[in-house]
Design a protein around this motif. Structure first.
Motif, PDB file in Angstrom:
ATOM      1  N   TRP A  35      -1.376  -6.973   0.157  1.00  0.00           N
ATOM      2  CA  TRP A  35      -0.401  -5.990  -0.310  1.00  0.00           C
ATOM      3  C   TRP A  35       0.288  -5.286   0.847  1.00  0.00           C
ATOM      4  CZ3 TRP A  35       0.778  -6.663  -5.162  1.00  0.00           C
ATOM      5  CH2 TRP A  35      -0.136  -7.313  -5.969  1.00  0.00           C
ATOM      6  N   SER A  36      -0.444  -4.936   1.878  1.00  0.00           N
ATOM      7  CA  SER A  36       0.185  -4.298   3.029  1.00  0.00           C
ATOM      8  C   SER A  36       1.012  -5.311   3.828  1.00  0.00           C
ATOM      9  CB  SER A  36      -0.852  -3.619   3.910  1.00  0.00           C
ATOM     10  OG  SER A  36      -1.851  -4.527   4.291  1.00  0.00           O
ATOM     11  N   HIS A  39       4.329  -5.594   2.140  1.00  0.00           N
ATOM     12  CA  HIS A  39       5.186  -4.470   2.491  1.00  0.00           C
ATOM     13  C   HIS A  39       5.840  -4.693   3.853  1.00  0.00           C
ATOM     14  CE1 HIS A  39       6.698  -0.441   2.953  1.00  0.00           C
ATOM     15  NE2 HIS A  39       6.048  -0.359   4.095  1.00  0.00           N
ATOM     16  N   SER A  42       8.683  -7.095   3.515  1.00  0.00           N
ATOM     17  CA  SER A  42       9.885  -6.522   2.903  1.00  0.00           C
ATOM     18  C   SER A  42      10.625  -5.607   3.877  1.00  0.00           C
ATOM     19  CB  SER A  42       9.530  -5.768   1.627  1.00  0.00           C
ATOM     20  OG  SER A  42       8.766  -4.616   1.927  1.00  0.00           O
ATOM     21  N   VAL A  43       9.899  -4.951   4.790  1.00  0.00           N
ATOM     22  CA  VAL A  43      10.558  -4.137   5.817  1.00  0.00           C
ATOM     23  C   VAL A  43      11.354  -5.031   6.758  1.00  0.00           C
ATOM     24  CG1 VAL A  43      10.119  -2.681   7.838  1.00  0.00           C
ATOM     25  CG2 VAL A  43       8.975  -2.214   5.699  1.00  0.00           C
ATOM     26  N   PRO A  81      14.459  -7.853  -2.127  1.00  0.00           N
ATOM     27  CA  PRO A  81      13.552  -7.085  -2.990  1.00  0.00           C
ATOM     28  C   PRO A  81      13.152  -7.835  -4.253  1.00  0.00           C
ATOM     29  CG  PRO A  81      15.350  -5.709  -2.231  1.00  0.00           C
ATOM     30  CD  PRO A  81      15.674  -7.112  -1.819  1.00  0.00           C
ATOM     31  N   THR A  84      10.386 -10.215  -3.203  1.00  0.00           N
ATOM     32  CA  THR A  84       9.166  -9.461  -2.924  1.00  0.00           C
ATOM     33  C   THR A  84       8.500  -9.006  -4.215  1.00  0.00           C
ATOM     34  OG1 THR A  84      10.093  -8.722  -0.821  1.00  0.00           O
ATOM     35  CG2 THR A  84       8.231  -7.482  -1.686  1.00  0.00           C
ATOM     36  N   HIS A  85       9.302  -8.537  -5.155  1.00  0.00           N
ATOM     37  CA  HIS A  85       8.752  -8.112  -6.444  1.00  0.00           C
ATOM     38  C   HIS A  85       8.153  -9.294  -7.193  1.00  0.00           C
ATOM     39  CE1 HIS A  85       8.300  -5.949 -10.194  1.00  0.00           C
ATOM     40  NE2 HIS A  85       8.909  -6.955 -10.792  1.00  0.00           N
ATOM     41  N   ALA A  88       4.798 -10.143  -5.581  1.00  0.00           N
ATOM     42  CA  ALA A  88       3.800  -9.114  -5.895  1.00  0.00           C
ATOM     43  C   ALA A  88       3.367  -9.201  -7.355  1.00  0.00           C
ATOM     44  CB  ALA A  88       4.365  -7.731  -5.593  1.00  0.00           C
TER      45      ALA A  88
END
Length: 121
Positions: A35-36, A39, A42-43, A81, A84-85, A88
């Motif tokens: 999960w990290s 993130h 996505s950055v 995004p 990424t969604h 996830a």
């Protein structure tokens, strides 16, 4: 004088984008869980590439190259995004949970277990 200001802004955006790319790449390697790391990815996608392309747009001036770069930025800000969604959501549905998540309120409750009756003498 205007060209100097444009070059300074362009290089500042390019360096900031490179900074986000390096930090995000290190995060993808060093972070402990999925999960990290997601993130960090996505950055990289949003901030890093967006700032790099913004620096290229400022550097090229208002030409056809800038129009193409704007289209690339719009495409990346829509698909990044969303992808990424989707990743996830697929991981969450398949059973992967963040470490600090204690209870998943979206799943059905487990069936009740048979209780043991203790005989008292």
């Amino acid at each position: 004088m205007i060209a100097l200001v444009a070059d300074v802004i362009a290089w500042a955006c390019i360096l900031a984008g490179g900074f986000f790319l390096v930090i995000g790449s290190l995060g993808m390697v060093r972070f402990p869980d999925f999960w990290s790391r997601l993130h960090a990815a996505s950055v990289i996608d949003s901030a890093g590439i967006g700032l790099l392309l913004l620096g290229m747009m400022v550097h090229s001036g208002f030409t056809m190259v800038t129009v193409k770069l704007v289209l690339i930025v719009v495409f990346l800000f829509i698909t990044g995004p969303t992808a990424t969604h989707a990743v996830a959501n697929a991981a969450f549905i398949s059973g992967s949970r963040p470490k600090d998540m204690v209870e998943d309120e979206t799943t059905a409750p487990e069936p009740l277990r048979k209780s043991r009756k203790v005989k008292v003498a």
